[in-house]
Design a protein around this motif. Structure first.
Motif, mmCIF file in Angstrom:
data_model
loop_
_atom_site.group_PDB
_atom_site.id
_atom_site.type_symbol
_atom_site.label_atom_id
_atom_site.label_comp_id
_atom_site.label_asym_id
_atom_site.label_seq_id
_atom_site.Cartn_x
_atom_site.Cartn_y
_atom_site.Cartn_z
ATOM 1 N N GLY A 251 0.851 -1.174 0.000
ATOM 2 C CA GLY A 251 0.000 0.000 0.000
ATOM 3 C C GLY A 251 0.890 1.229 0.000
ATOM 4 N N ILE A 252 0.304 2.366 -0.272
ATOM 5 C CA ILE A 252 1.073 3.609 -0.243
ATOM 6 C C ILE A 252 1.574 3.829 1.187
ATOM 7 N N GLY A 253 2.847 4.092 1.336
ATOM 8 C CA GLY A 253 3.445 4.306 2.650
ATOM 9 C C GLY A 253 4.254 3.141 3.162
ATOM 10 N N SER A 254 4.072 1.937 2.562
ATOM 11 C CA SER A 254 4.811 0.751 3.029
ATOM 12 C C SER A 254 6.314 0.926 2.859
ATOM 13 N N ILE A 255 6.733 1.364 1.663
ATOM 14 C CA ILE A 255 8.171 1.514 1.394
ATOM 15 C C ILE A 255 8.734 2.686 2.186
ATOM 16 N N GLU A 256 7.947 3.702 2.368
ATOM 17 C CA GLU A 256 8.399 4.860 3.168
ATOM 18 C C GLU A 256 8.766 4.420 4.583
ATOM 19 N N LYS A 257 7.954 3.532 5.159
ATOM 20 C CA LYS A 257 8.245 3.032 6.513
ATOM 21 C C LYS A 257 9.513 2.174 6.514
ATOM 22 N N PHE A 280 -3.658 -2.226 -4.693
ATOM 23 C CA PHE A 280 -3.429 -0.786 -4.767
ATOM 24 C C PHE A 280 -4.614 -0.009 -5.318
ATOM 25 N N GLY A 281 -5.428 -0.651 -6.138
ATOM 26 C CA GLY A 281 -6.609 0.030 -6.653
ATOM 27 C C GLY A 281 -6.420 0.689 -8.003
ATOM 28 N N SER A 282 -5.212 1.181 -8.297
ATOM 29 C CA SER A 282 -4.967 1.829 -9.584
ATOM 30 C C SER A 282 -3.480 1.778 -9.903
ATOM 31 N N GLU A 283 -3.161 1.937 -11.200
ATOM 32 C CA GLU A 283 -1.768 1.951 -11.618
ATOM 33 C C GLU A 283 -1.050 3.188 -11.084
ATOM 34 N N ALA A 284 -1.795 4.281 -10.912
ATOM 35 C CA ALA A 284 -1.211 5.507 -10.358
ATOM 36 C C ALA A 284 -0.745 5.287 -8.927
ATOM 37 N N ASN A 285 -1.518 4.518 -8.161
ATOM 38 C CA ASN A 285 -1.132 4.221 -6.780
ATOM 39 C C ASN A 285 0.102 3.321 -6.736
ATOM 40 N N VAL A 286 0.198 2.381 -7.690
ATOM 41 C CA VAL A 286 1.391 1.526 -7.760
ATOM 42 C C VAL A 286 2.620 2.393 -8.019
ATOM 43 N N PHE A 287 2.504 3.322 -8.961
ATOM 44 C CA PHE A 287 3.622 4.201 -9.290
ATOM 45 C C PHE A 287 4.020 5.047 -8.081
ATOM 46 N N CYS A 288 3.030 5.565 -7.389
ATOM 47 C CA CYS A 288 3.293 6.389 -6.205
ATOM 48 C C CYS A 288 4.027 5.585 -5.138
ATOM 49 N N ALA A 289 3.588 4.334 -4.919
ATOM 50 C CA ALA A 289 4.203 3.484 -3.892
ATOM 51 C C ALA A 289 5.647 3.141 -4.251
ATOM 52 N N LYS A 290 5.891 2.787 -5.514
ATOM 53 C CA LYS A 290 7.244 2.412 -5.925
ATOM 54 C C LYS A 290 8.189 3.621 -5.936
ATOM 55 N N SER A 291 7.636 4.825 -6.081
ATOM 56 C CA SER A 291 8.459 6.044 -6.092
ATOM 57 C C SER A 291 9.026 6.375 -4.720
ATOM 58 N N GLU A 292 8.459 5.800 -3.671
ATOM 59 C CA GLU A 292 8.879 6.148 -2.311
ATOM 60 C C GLU A 292 10.347 5.818 -2.061
ATOM 61 N N LEU A 293 10.838 4.747 -2.670
ATOM 62 C CA LEU A 293 12.256 4.407 -2.494
ATOM 63 C C LEU A 293 13.146 5.464 -3.136
ATOM 64 N N ALA A 294 12.828 5.844 -4.367
ATOM 65 C CA ALA A 294 13.641 6.838 -5.072
ATOM 66 C C ALA A 294 13.656 8.173 -4.320
ATOM 67 N N LYS A 295 12.527 8.526 -3.742
ATOM 68 C CA LYS A 295 12.455 9.780 -2.987
ATOM 69 C C LYS A 295 13.299 9.716 -1.713
ATOM 70 N N ALA A 296 13.435 8.516 -1.149
ATOM 71 C CA ALA A 296 14.189 8.360 0.100
ATOM 72 C C ALA A 296 15.695 8.340 -0.123
ATOM 73 N N VAL A 297 16.133 7.979 -1.333
ATOM 74 C CA VAL A 297 17.570 7.992 -1.630
ATOM 75 C C VAL A 297 18.050 9.448 -1.636
ATOM 76 N N PRO A 298 19.116 9.777 -0.902
ATOM 77 C CA PRO A 298 19.573 11.174 -0.838
ATOM 78 C C PRO A 298 20.077 11.678 -2.198
ATOM 79 N N LYS A 299 20.155 12.993 -2.330
ATOM 80 C CA LYS A 299 20.575 13.614 -3.585
ATOM 81 C C LYS A 299 21.957 13.143 -4.033
ATOM 82 N N ASP A 300 22.833 12.865 -3.059
ATOM 83 C CA ASP A 300 24.186 12.417 -3.412
ATOM 84 C C ASP A 300 24.286 10.896 -3.507
ATOM 85 N N GLY A 301 23.136 10.232 -3.575
ATOM 86 C CA GLY A 301 23.117 8.776 -3.631
ATOM 87 C C GLY A 301 23.098 8.238 -5.050
ATOM 88 N N ILE A 302 22.763 6.935 -5.170
ATOM 89 C CA ILE A 302 22.751 6.228 -6.454
ATOM 90 C C ILE A 302 21.352 5.675 -6.710
#
Length: 540
Positions: A251-257, A280-302
């Protein structure tokens, strides 16, 4: 006095019956991850209600109706026989701790739910025994039928009552795991995606172990918050330089945790696809959930993303890091930092040329299928970005073994078994069929229940997979009824011969048929294997 004795025997039998029967229900509750709503929906959908004990109690009430209460000895004898039969019923049922594709694991949480449900049920039984008149056998039988039918509800009730305690306990474990990972401070690489996470994790961890230093990674498909928490608490020790963590999205928030627990310095996104679309209910929600990892990686990361996948490529574009790299098999979709060419498959594995930083490396692996190559590229790209030498990684690839039931090839006698039974998806299904086609065989056989958790795309995905299979397979076995219609219609639309299509109620029947009918030179693809929740013949 005889009425009281008879009632006591009956109530005692129901208590003993519940003690065993509740374990069968608990297995399915555990497979639903103790989600009350999902579990109750499964009960209603599968009509997983008791029939055996309830039938005996109904017969007992009919006997009481026609015989009355005048013949106390006869009624007592009937109650005694019914009690014995009710006690015996669970003895002829499978032990859920030993039976099934996913047996019941009596974890500490499962034990707490089991024990509390026993206490609750015993209290209700005792209250019923005390308050109901012992001479009213019909009323007793009806109440006991109701209690037998409501057996699974006591698991839900126990789970609800334990929720505050579970939350407090989980928070304690989380705090311990957070403190431990911050103290040891390994370089954390998070991996997420709709598919390919587990294989990519295993490949990357083994490459890092060889090329850069000691690496920690949770085994199998552990990717939940509490699963990772447990692994960190029990297995992470000082000395690990790297930690590769698979991050599942429920669900949205799982990867953030998960990122709060294990702050990633680098991340891999393998794909944004249709898997678990129902969740997830929609493809948009899947995209939002998977984006949480990329958002958590710092700017100087990989950040390393699958350039063949539109969603993963989009995540890379929206979340640029100091190092952002794309890998893939299809250069027509845009720039790729790492790719392959001249791919061929055989019983020994895959041979190919790997392209990285303008250099062309000859490589081979025991892994099969384009999805496996994609996972290799993800791991290779990340390892190189972390400083590993490509030549060393190429050498290490030769020794990596397939993850169980993920396009693993096994020869038994004169028959080859291609096992791809774990959590199938459209891309993986297509890749497995390509491998099946590439291996020389006298007959190519596919056994599958189809793909699940694809939401509104499920029918279409199974239909298309069947059309592709029709041009490759000589014999096809559809297991169960979950996807029977789209698979059958896809095969017929592609002109597959009806006499080459078989239907089996369950996996066991499918394997029994194969064991009796396989011939020298056959290659069998086992594509997906649904958990017990999807079995059509669960009887209580």
């Amino acid at each position: 006095m005889l009425n009281i004795l008879g009632a006591f025997l009956l109530y005692l039998a129901i208590a003993l019956f519940f003690q065993r029967r509740i374990l069968r229900y608990l297995r399915f509750f555990q497979q639903q991850e103790y989600k009350n709503r999902l579990y109750l929906e499964w009960i209603l959908e599968k009509r997983a209600f008791d029939s055996r004990a309830s039938l005996l109690l109904a017969c007992l009430s009919v006997i009481a109706l026609f015989c009355g209460q005048s013949n106390e000895l006869f009624i007592l004898a009937a109650q005694l026989l019914a009690a014995i039969a009710i006690i015996i019923i669970p003895c002829f049922e499978e032990d859920p701790r030993k039976f099934g594709k996913v047996p019941l694991k009596m974890t500490e949480r499962a034990l707490r739910i089991y024990r509390l449900s026993l206490v609750l049920y015993s209290c209700i039984l005792l209250l019923s025994f005390i308050t109901l008149p012992s001479q009213s056998l019909i009323l007793q039988s009806l109440v006991l039928i109701f209690l037998v039918q409501s057996t699974p509800l006591f698991l839900v009730a126990a789970n609800c009552l334990l929720q505050p305690f579970e939350q407090k306990l989980q928070q304690t474990f989380l705090n311990e795991a957070k403190a431990k990972i911050r103290s040891i401070n390994p370089y954390v690489i998070g991996i997420t995606g709709s598919y390919g996470k587990t294989s990519t994790k295993s490949i990357l961890a083994e490459l890092l172990n060889v090329a850069l230093g000691p690496t920690f990674w949770p085994p199998k498909s552990y990717n939940t918050l509490m699963g990772i928490t447990r692994e960190i608490r029990e297995r992470l020790v000082p000395g690990y330089r790297y930690a590769v963590v698979e991050m599942g999205a429920y669900g949205i928030g799982s990867i953030e945790k998960l990122c709060e627990l294990c702050p990633p310095k680098a991340g891999i996104v393998t794909a944004v696809g249709l898997m678990h679309l129902e969740r997830f209910g929609s493809e948009a929600n899947v995209f939002c959930a998977k984006s949480e990892l990329a958002k958590a990686v710092p700017k100087d990361g990989i950040l390393v993303c699958n350039g063949d996948n539109e969603g993963a490529r989009q995540i890379a574009a929206q979340n640029p890091k100091a190092i952002t790299l794309l890998y893939g098999l299809d250069c027509s979709k845009g720039h790729l930092d790492c790719t392959v060419s001249e791919v061929s498959f055989s019983e020994e594995g895959a041979h190919f040329f790997l392209h990285w930083k303008g250099n062309r490396h000859k490589a081979q692996t025991k892994l099969l299928g384009k999805t496996s190559l994609s996972n290799i590229l993800a791991a290779f790209t990340m390892a190189c970005a972390l400083g590993a030498k490509p030549e060393l990684l190429i050498a290490a690839l030769q020794n990596i073994e397939p993850v169980d039931n993920r396009l693993s090839l096994q020869k038994i006698g004169d028959v080859l078994w291609l096992k791809d039974a774990y959590n199938s998806n459209p891309e993986g299904f297509a890749a497995a069929l390509e491998v099946l086609q590439a291996i020389p065989a006298s007959r190519r056989i596919l056994m599958t229940p189809g793909m699940i958790e694809l939401g509104e795309k499920q029918y279409e995905s199974n239909y298309n997979a069947a059309k592709k299979a029709a041009g490759i397979c000589d014999l096809l076995i559809i297991v169960g009824v979950t996807n029977r219609k789209p698979l059958e219609e896809g095969l017929m639309a592609a002109g597959f011969p009806k006499e080459k299509l078989l239907f089996m109620p369950g996996r066991q029947e499918g394997f029994e048929f194969l064991s009796d009918n396989l011939k020298t030179g056959d290659v069998v693809l086992i594509e997906n294997d649904l958990v017990d929740l999807y079995e059509p013949n669960t009887k209580f």
